[in-house]
Enzyme design. Structure first.
Site, PDB file in Angstrom:
ATOM      1  N   ASP A 296      11.146   0.281   0.076  1.00 25.72           N
ATOM      2  CA  ASP A 296      10.074   1.170   1.216  1.00 25.72           C
ATOM      3  C   ASP A 296       8.937   0.986   0.977  1.00 25.72           C
ATOM      4  O   ASP A 296       8.178   0.593   0.388  1.00 25.72           O
ATOM      5  CB  ASP A 296      10.393   2.115   1.937  1.00 25.72           C
ATOM      6  CG  ASP A 296      10.412   2.147   3.308  1.00 25.72           C
ATOM      7  OD1 ASP A 296      10.062   0.924   3.771  1.00 25.72           O
ATOM      8  OD2 ASP A 296      10.480   3.101   4.123  1.00 25.72           O
ATOM      9  N   ASP A 297       8.371   2.253   0.243  1.00 22.77           N
ATOM     10  CA  ASP A 297       6.823   2.883  -0.304  1.00 22.77           C
ATOM     11  C   ASP A 297       6.999   3.646  -1.497  1.00 22.77           C
ATOM     12  O   ASP A 297       6.873   4.824  -1.013  1.00 22.77           O
ATOM     13  CB  ASP A 297       6.291   3.730   0.693  1.00 22.77           C
ATOM     14  CG  ASP A 297       6.067   2.997   2.313  1.00 22.77           C
ATOM     15  OD1 ASP A 297       5.691   2.007   2.018  1.00 22.77           O
ATOM     16  OD2 ASP A 297       7.497   3.805   3.564  1.00 22.77           O
TER      17      ASP A 297
ATOM     18  N   ASN B  88       0.576  -1.220  -0.160  1.00 17.24           N
ATOM     19  CA  ASN B  88      -0.076   0.143   0.163  1.00 17.24           C
ATOM     20  C   ASN B  88       0.983   1.032   0.221  1.00 17.24           C
ATOM     21  O   ASN B  88       0.341   2.576  -0.901  1.00 17.24           O
ATOM     22  CB  ASN B  88      -1.197  -0.199   1.340  1.00 17.24           C
ATOM     23  CG  ASN B  88      -2.280  -1.280   0.719  1.00 17.24           C
ATOM     24  OD1 ASN B  88      -2.995  -0.421   0.120  1.00 17.24           O
ATOM     25  ND2 ASN B  88      -2.100  -1.610   1.821  1.00 17.24           N
TER      26      ASN B  88
ATOM     27  N   GLU C 210      15.124   1.108  13.276  1.00 15.81           N
ATOM     28  CA  GLU C 210      13.921   2.409  12.095  1.00 15.81           C
ATOM     29  C   GLU C 210      14.265   4.167  13.326  1.00 15.81           C
ATOM     30  O   GLU C 210      14.050   4.502  12.504  1.00 15.81           O
ATOM     31  CB  GLU C 210      12.795   1.735  11.956  1.00 15.81           C
ATOM     32  CG  GLU C 210      12.326   2.592  10.921  1.00 15.81           C
ATOM     33  CD  GLU C 210      11.005   2.399  10.308  1.00 15.81           C
ATOM     34  OE1 GLU C 210      10.436   1.130  10.677  1.00 15.81           O
ATOM     35  OE2 GLU C 210      10.584   2.686   9.269  1.00 15.81           O
TER      36      GLU C 210
ATOM     37  N   GLY D 155       5.563  -1.969  11.032  1.00 17.44           N
ATOM     38  CA  GLY D 155       4.424  -0.888  11.264  1.00 17.44           C
ATOM     39  C   GLY D 155       5.729   0.481  12.111  1.00 17.44           C
ATOM     40  O   GLY D 155       6.465   0.067  12.506  1.00 17.44           O
TER      41      GLY D 155
ATOM     42  N   HIS E 228      11.906  -5.062  10.420  1.00 15.78           N
ATOM     43  CA  HIS E 228      11.672  -3.950  10.819  1.00 15.78           C
ATOM     44  C   HIS E 228      13.011  -3.825  11.951  1.00 15.78           C
ATOM     45  O   HIS E 228      12.261  -3.901  12.916  1.00 15.78           O
ATOM     46  CB  HIS E 228      10.656  -3.260  10.830  1.00 15.78           C
ATOM     47  CG  HIS E 228      10.422  -2.793   9.106  1.00 15.78           C
ATOM     48  ND1 HIS E 228      10.435  -3.559   8.742  1.00 15.78           N
ATOM     49  CD2 HIS E 228      10.279  -1.228   8.404  1.00 15.78           C
ATOM     50  CE1 HIS E 228       9.696  -3.186   7.267  1.00 15.78           C
ATOM     51  NE2 HIS E 228       9.515  -2.016   7.256  1.00 15.78           N
TER      52      HIS E 228
HETATM   53  P1  IMP Z   1       0.880  -2.481   3.424  1.00 11.41           P
HETATM   54  O1  IMP Z   1       0.418  -3.417   4.543  1.00 11.41           O
HETATM   55  O2  IMP Z   1       0.630  -2.952   2.488  1.00 11.41           O
HETATM   56  O3  IMP Z   1      -0.565  -2.188   4.212  1.00 11.41           O
HETATM   57  O4  IMP Z   1       1.671  -1.376   3.495  1.00 11.41           O
HETATM   58  C1  IMP Z   1       1.765   0.006   4.543  1.00 11.41           C
HETATM   59  C2  IMP Z   1       1.941  -0.773   5.961  1.00 11.41           C
HETATM   60  O5  IMP Z   1       3.526  -0.752   5.692  1.00 11.41           O
HETATM   61  C3  IMP Z   1       1.546   0.483   6.757  1.00 11.41           C
HETATM   62  O6  IMP Z   1       1.225   0.174   7.304  1.00 11.41           O
HETATM   63  C4  IMP Z   1       2.916   0.315   8.098  1.00 11.41           C
HETATM   64  O7  IMP Z   1       2.700  -0.721   8.356  1.00 11.41           O
HETATM   65  C5  IMP Z   1       4.518  -0.392   7.089  1.00 11.41           C
HETATM   66  N1  IMP Z   1       5.180   0.279   7.196  1.00 11.41           N
HETATM   67  C6  IMP Z   1       5.290   1.002   5.560  1.00 11.41           C
HETATM   68  N2  IMP Z   1       6.405   1.618   5.830  1.00 11.41           N
HETATM   69  C7  IMP Z   1       6.985   1.384   6.870  1.00 11.41           C
HETATM   70  C8  IMP Z   1       7.958   1.643   7.397  1.00 11.41           C
HETATM   71  O8  IMP Z   1       8.575   2.826   7.394  1.00 11.41           O
HETATM   72  N3  IMP Z   1       8.194   1.146   8.670  1.00 11.41           N
HETATM   73  C9  IMP Z   1       7.241   0.713   9.040  1.00 11.41           C
HETATM   74  N4  IMP Z   1       6.314   0.326   8.567  1.00 11.41           N
HETATM   75  C10 IMP Z   1       6.297   0.573   7.381  1.00 11.41           C
HETATM   76 ZN    ZN Z   2       9.426  -0.911   5.764  1.00  8.01          ZN
END
Ligand code: IMP
Ligand code: ZN
Length: 347
Positions: A286-287, A21, A204, A174, A201
């Site tokens: 990462d994102d 996401n 961080e 998370g 993770h």
């Molecule tokens: P999802 O798991 O596909 O819904 O992607 C979004 C989720 O990834 C967030 O709600 C976090 O739990 C996790 N997330 C994304 N980036 C980070 C980060 O930099 N650190 C820790 N968790 C992250």
């Molecule tokens: Zn991450």
């Protein structure tokens, strides 16, 4: 695109740290916003643009907005498909996506159907001939505590056995300021024992030495970030020694860390520390959606910040193959692919 840009795009790459996401592109967000006008979501709240920064807390608010937009099986199918095709278009040849299975009572989405849908998207892309090998890591959101973690591991285990090798591991992610790793240890231990690979993770944010030390004893198969391990930033030599002794690769995400303000600027990124040690360090996004980047840009950024030659960059992307969670035959296929592409990339 200039000559430099073309090189980084053509460079075959391995992406090992991509939250589903968080990876949704601005184009896909547009589609979702159009489909759900009643949510009244402003596009500027779903990504952090060039030159902008946010606190880590604010970054986690962004995920909540995206989760509101992605709340049905159809949405999960669309975002997964789009994200896979975007990574492929960026020259990524092997991708490990990770995502936290979510239940949404109103739409009938369950944790199980969430994972099934991600797998379906991966298979559809494969059937369409998209030139990328995609695997999946089921994610534990640390905020949700012991029981949910254990439930997630059981689901991951089930899918590891039934997904034809697509589910290869488990991620712990998370908000790092919430919860403690010791509560998750039994679940992580179980995952490891049943053959799921672990990417955690760790450190961080500062002041998590005790948690990192505890979880490094598992030991995990890879580490996300590890920003505060080394003594220069308040970590400890014994943490560094554990990582080195077990040869645990690090997944390093430059833009994410700078935009999320856990690292003050690019030159101070811990990539330098680990790269100089010769420790396996894998550049990741990462994102890519939330932080408005892609893997080609991340490699280019690492090269320009730390003075890497094209040959160094090639080696960096090639060495990432040894850090993937898929089995040995996949590594061999990828190494062959890199060899085949070498001339074209360096022409
Ligand atoms: P999802 O798991 O596909 O819904 O992607 C979004 C989720 O990834 C967030 O709600 C976090 O739990 C996790 N997330 C994304 N980036 C980070 C980060 O930099 N650190 C820790 N968790 C992250
Ligand atoms: Zn991450």
């Amino acid at each position: 695109m200039d000559n430099e840009g073309v090189f980084y795009r053509q460079l075959p790459k391995v992406e090992l740290h991509a939250h589903l996401n968080g990876s949704v592109s601005s184009q896909t967000i547009e589609k979702l916003i159009r489909q759900k006008p009643h949510l009244d979501i402003d596009h500027s709240t779903t990504a952090i643009g060039k030159g902008q920064q946010r606190t880590l807390d604010e970054c986690f608010e962004v995920f909540k907005v995206i989760h509101k937009l992605v709340d049905t099986e159809e949405d999960v199918l669309m975002v997964t498909t789009d994200v896979i095709k975007e990574f492929a278009a960026d020259g990524v040849k092997y991708l490990e996506l990770r995502s936290t299975p979510r239940e949404v009572k109103d739409t009938g989405l369950t944790k199980k159907s969430y994972i099934e849908t991600v797998i379906k998207a991966i298979q559809q892309c494969k059937n369409e001939g998209v030139d990328i090998d995609v695997r999946f890591l089921v994610a534990i959101d640390r905020r949700n505590g012991t029981e949910v973690a254990m439930e997630t591991v059981k689901l991951a285990e089930e899918f590891m056995l039934s997904s034809d090798g697509l589910v290869v591991g488990l991620d712990l992610s998370g908000d790092p300021s919430v919860g403690h790793g010791k509560d998750l240890l039994p679940a992580l231990q179980r995952a490891k024992n049943c053959g799921l690979k672990l990417s955690l993770h760790l450190s961080e944010v500062p002041s998590q030495l005790e948690e990192s030390d505890l979880l490094l004893n598992l030991p995990p198969d890879r580490i996300g970030h590890g920003t505060f391990f080394h003594p220069e930033v308040g970590g400890s030599q014994s943490l560094v020694d554990k990582v080195v002794k077990n040869n645990i690769p690090l997944e390093l995400c430059l833009t994410s860390n700078v935009k999320g303000q856990t690292v003050p600027c690019y030159v101070k990124h811990h990539f330098k520390y680990w790269y100089q040690l010769g420790h396996p360090s894998v550049i990741c996004t990462d994102d890519k959606g939330v932080f408005s980047t892609d893997l080609s840009q991340e490699y280019q950024l690492a090269a320009s910040t730390f003075g890497l030659s094209r040959k160094d960059v090639w080696k960096l992307s090639q060495q990432a193959i040894d850090c993937i969670f898929a089995p040995e035959d996949v590594k061999q296929q990828l190494k062959q692919k890199w060899n085949d592409l070498h001339t074209q990339v360096f022409k």
